[in-house]
Design a protein around this motif. Sequence first.
Motif, PDB file in Angstrom:
ATOM      1  N   SER A  32       0.833  -1.235   0.057  1.00 39.32           N
ATOM      2  CA  SER A  32      -0.067   0.044  -0.110  1.00 39.32           C
ATOM      3  C   SER A  32       0.910   1.265   0.092  1.00 39.32           C
ATOM      4  O   SER A  32       2.181   1.203   0.665  1.00 39.32           O
ATOM      5  CB  SER A  32      -1.061   0.022   1.374  1.00 39.32           C
ATOM      6  N   PHE A  33       0.540   2.415  -0.782  1.00 44.37           N
ATOM      7  CA  PHE A  33       1.213   3.476  -1.002  1.00 44.37           C
ATOM      8  C   PHE A  33       0.588   4.806  -0.317  1.00 44.37           C
ATOM      9  O   PHE A  33      -0.648   4.711  -0.810  1.00 44.37           O
ATOM     10  CB  PHE A  33       1.695   3.747  -2.445  1.00 44.37           C
ATOM     11  N   TYR A  34       1.288   5.618   0.394  1.00 45.81           N
ATOM     12  CA  TYR A  34       0.738   6.677   1.048  1.00 45.81           C
ATOM     13  C   TYR A  34       1.643   7.920   0.929  1.00 45.81           C
ATOM     14  O   TYR A  34       2.679   7.471   0.775  1.00 45.81           O
ATOM     15  CB  TYR A  34       0.511   6.230   2.452  1.00 45.81           C
ATOM     16  N   TYR A  35       1.062   8.988   0.872  1.00 43.53           N
ATOM     17  CA  TYR A  35       1.888  10.267   0.923  1.00 43.53           C
ATOM     18  C   TYR A  35       1.425  11.194   1.816  1.00 43.53           C
ATOM     19  O   TYR A  35       0.177  11.207   2.172  1.00 43.53           O
ATOM     20  CB  TYR A  35       2.058  11.102  -0.351  1.00 43.53           C
ATOM     21  N   LYS A  36       2.355  12.181   2.557  1.00 46.96           N
ATOM     22  CA  LYS A  36       1.388  13.193   3.094  1.00 46.96           C
ATOM     23  C   LYS A  36       2.383  14.450   3.059  1.00 46.96           C
ATOM     24  O   LYS A  36       3.460  14.300   2.672  1.00 46.96           O
ATOM     25  CB  LYS A  36       1.333  12.628   4.541  1.00 46.96           C
ATOM     26  N   VAL A  37       1.941  15.460   3.333  1.00 51.05           N
ATOM     27  CA  VAL A  37       2.568  16.901   3.096  1.00 51.05           C
ATOM     28  C   VAL A  37       2.442  17.474   4.762  1.00 51.05           C
ATOM     29  O   VAL A  37       1.489  17.848   5.264  1.00 51.05           O
ATOM     30  CB  VAL A  37       1.873  17.957   2.287  1.00 51.05           C
ATOM     31  N   MET A  84       5.540   6.664   1.554  1.00 48.68           N
ATOM     32  CA  MET A  84       5.917   5.299   2.415  1.00 48.68           C
ATOM     33  C   MET A  84       5.170   4.214   1.355  1.00 48.68           C
ATOM     34  O   MET A  84       4.197   4.466   0.804  1.00 48.68           O
ATOM     35  CB  MET A  84       5.620   5.337   3.770  1.00 48.68           C
ATOM     36  N   ALA A  85       5.834   3.121   1.486  1.00 50.30           N
ATOM     37  CA  ALA A  85       5.162   1.820   1.081  1.00 50.30           C
ATOM     38  C   ALA A  85       4.986   0.994   2.352  1.00 50.30           C
ATOM     39  O   ALA A  85       6.061   0.750   3.097  1.00 50.30           O
ATOM     40  CB  ALA A  85       5.970   1.261   0.074  1.00 50.30           C
ATOM     41  N   THR A  86       4.034   0.325   2.292  1.00 52.88           N
ATOM     42  CA  THR A  86       3.645  -0.291   3.517  1.00 52.88           C
ATOM     43  C   THR A  86       3.083  -1.829   3.352  1.00 52.88           C
ATOM     44  O   THR A  86       2.342  -1.831   2.154  1.00 52.88           O
ATOM     45  CB  THR A  86       2.748   0.095   4.840  1.00 52.88           C
ATOM     46  N   SER A  87       3.100  -2.653   4.157  1.00 53.31           N
ATOM     47  CA  SER A  87       2.291  -3.973   4.084  1.00 53.31           C
ATOM     48  C   SER A  87       1.278  -3.766   5.271  1.00 53.31           C
ATOM     49  O   SER A  87       1.853  -3.623   6.443  1.00 53.31           O
ATOM     50  CB  SER A  87       2.628  -5.114   3.715  1.00 53.31           C
TER      51      SER A  87
END
Length: 135
Positions: A32-37, A84-87
């Motif tokens: 799963s892929f996420y971004y934040k600012v 980030m990439a997470t499981s």
Amino acid sequence: MQRNTNNKASIYFAGQFFNDPTSETDPCPAFSFYYKVERLKLTDGSYQMDQIGWTPFSLYNTSAGLFGNTISNLDAGWYDLKVMATSGGIGGAMFAFATIRFGVGDVFIIAGQSNAQSKGFKDGFDKNTYLPSDA
């Protein structure tokens, strides 16, 4: 990034994820892929607040691990973009994490030879009065 007349900017970020960082043939589409600012304080660059909380995004090319996204309407200031990439989603095991610092404001580029350094040649022009003294 250059801001517009409304003091806002849109940024585009892109990258590539791999299961094995030494291999360009092992993408990681199962994560799963996420971004934040995060908005930063102008005085010292420390964290001020989340401008945009963790937001999911998808790979646009899963076989190559490629991603890209546009973030619109950011106010002038300094930011950290975290990707980030997470499981297992947010709070799950983290596979990859990166932080990129960027600014939104006015971008000025001076190019040239000695003129860009306020140096003249045989014309008595040895100081550019349009630049600050410490330019």
